[in-house]
Design a protein around this motif. Structure first.
Motif, short mmCIF file in Angstrom:
data_model
loop_
_atom_site.label_atom_id
_atom_site.label_comp_id
_atom_site.label_asym_id
_atom_site.label_seq_id
_atom_site.Cartn_x
_atom_site.Cartn_y
_atom_site.Cartn_z
N GLU A 19 3.93 24.80 -19.68
CA GLU A 19 4.98 25.51 -18.71
C GLU A 19 5.90 24.66 -18.44
O GLU A 19 7.09 24.97 -18.17
CB GLU A 19 3.93 25.84 -17.52
N PRO A 23 9.38 26.31 -19.89
CA PRO A 23 9.15 27.51 -19.02
C PRO A 23 9.60 28.74 -19.36
O PRO A 23 10.72 29.02 -20.09
CB PRO A 23 9.78 26.70 -17.69
N ARG A 43 2.78 28.36 -24.99
CA ARG A 43 1.75 29.03 -24.30
C ARG A 43 0.35 29.11 -25.30
O ARG A 43 -0.65 28.95 -25.12
CB ARG A 43 1.99 30.13 -23.59
#
Length: 129
Positions: A19, A23, A43
């Motif tokens: 993250e 992001p 992710r």
């Protein structure tokens, strides 16, 4: 070379690292296809890393690790098995993981799985009231 965390601070999780590195876009200007692909790829790789790390956890009864937290629980690379013992691994967590690893590969044991889930739920409720 990164900064080594103090023995009482758990290392940053792969999900939080992903993250931080990629992001999710917060505005319409930054929300292009490439940004979203980078975000979801980071992710997905973080989730895979977490999954693999959990399946390579040291479950030795007497681990040979180089570090210990403030309560004397060992963590880090175990010389005995070559796997890593996670920071702050409790006896209850290790007992649950040992129960799951006792199931032969490629087989399912719903009774053992249910018992492990009940143990985890009881520990979570005891911890959070």
């Amino acid at each position: 070379m990164g900064i080594k965390p103090s023995p009482d601070t758990p290392p940053e999780s792969p999900i939080n690292t992903a993250e931080r590195i990629a992001p999710a876009p917060t505005s319409r200007e930054g929300a292009n296809r490439t940004t979203w692909i980078k975000h979801y790829a980071a992710r997905a790789l973080a989730c895979w890393a977490t999954f693999r790390a959990e399946h390579r956890m040291c479950l030795c009864m007497a681990p040979l690790c180089s570090d210990a937290d403030s309560q004397g629980r060992p963590y880090g690379l175990c010389v005995g098995c070559g796997h890593r013992r996670q920071f702050g691994a409790t006896a209850a967590l290790l007992a649950r993981m040992r129960m799951l690893t006792a199931i032969p590969a490629g087989q399912r044991d719903p009774a053992t799985y249910a018992r492990v889930c009940d143990m985890a739920r009881a520990e979570r409720e005891a911890k959070h009231g």
